[in-house]
Design a protein around this motif. Structure first.
Motif, short mmCIF file in Angstrom:
data_model
loop_
_atom_site.label_atom_id
_atom_site.label_comp_id
_atom_site.label_asym_id
_atom_site.label_seq_id
_atom_site.Cartn_x
_atom_site.Cartn_y
_atom_site.Cartn_z
N GLU A 1 56.35 -25.10 -13.09
CA GLU A 1 55.65 -24.76 -13.73
C GLU A 1 53.81 -24.74 -14.01
OE1 GLU A 1 58.66 -28.17 -15.88
OE2 GLU A 1 57.26 -28.83 -14.30
N HIS B 1 49.10 -25.80 -19.96
CA HIS B 1 49.78 -25.41 -20.59
C HIS B 1 49.12 -24.62 -21.86
CE1 HIS B 1 52.42 -26.34 -24.86
NE2 HIS B 1 53.05 -25.06 -24.29
N PRO C 1 52.39 -30.87 -12.89
CA PRO C 1 53.85 -30.11 -13.47
C PRO C 1 54.80 -29.61 -11.97
CG PRO C 1 51.68 -28.73 -12.16
CD PRO C 1 51.06 -30.54 -12.87
N CYS D 1 56.94 -28.91 -19.04
CA CYS D 1 56.98 -29.76 -18.00
C CYS D 1 58.35 -30.33 -18.18
CB CYS D 1 55.51 -30.09 -17.46
SG CYS D 1 54.28 -28.82 -16.81
#
Length: 196
Positions: free
Chosen positions: A110, A114, A106, A159
């Motif tokens: 970010e 995920h 990331p 990302c």
């Protein structure tokens, strides 16, 4: 009968609940003969690639999965383990798909893993899926991703990386997200797999 492969991975129960909601006969099993005899096979799970591959190799399930000729659906880590190699533990996987599994790296702001809902985009290899799936949002929880390749049938971006959301090669189908947790879109995808 749908066989759901029972091995040292988490989140398998949610797949069973999804099949119950759909009304499909299924069983959770690690029995090699039962898996080989099933009409369809689901290879689900959440877990660490290296430890999970060690279990699959020690139990003989790795060879069973490679030998299957009926439709097989890998979900989340099940999809990653169908690939050739994973950076998670630097481990060789089942080798059904030639693609590599990479770790998200990331940037500022970010987050990894995920986690949450993200859009999937179908491509021209997705003929087995209902067209209305294109553009739907599905539920993800993962820190590793599969690079898009010739087997990719749907993609997602996170990302700043496009990755394989779904794949297919011969009788092997796969999803990085959790269709069993993806509401109506996920149920449609499970039904599409059961219809192949």
């Amino acid at each position: 009968m749908v066989a759901v492969i029972n091995y040292n991975a988490g989140n398998i129960r949610s797949v069973l609940y999804a099949l119950e909601r759909i009304g499909v006969a299924h069983e959770l099993t690690s029995d090699h003969d039962r898996i080989r005899a099933a009409d369809k096979v689901i290879f689900p799970g959440v877990g660490h690639a290296a430890s999970t591959m060690a279990h699959l190799n020690e139990s003989g399930l790795a060879d069973v999965i490679r030998s299957l000729t009926q439709p097989v659906f890998g979900v989340c880590v099940g999809m990653q383990l169908l690939c050739s190699h994973s950076e998670e533990g630097d481990v060789d996987c089942l080798g059904i798909f030639p693609e590599q599994v990479r770790q998200f790296r990331p940037g500022p702001g970010e987050k990894v893993p995920h986690m949450g809902w993200n859009e999937i985009r179908l491509n021209d290899r997705a003929g087995w899926l209902s067209p209305e799936i294109d553009g739907q949002h599905c539920y993800y929880v993962h820190s590793y991703y599969v690079e898009p390749g010739p087997d990719t049938v749907a993609t997602t971006n996170y990302c700043g990386v496009d990755f394989a959301a779904m794949m297919r090669r011969d009788n092997f189908y796969a999803a990085q997200f959790h269709p069993e947790k993806s509401a109506a879109a996920g149920e449609r995808i499970i039904r599409d797999f059961l219809a192949v």
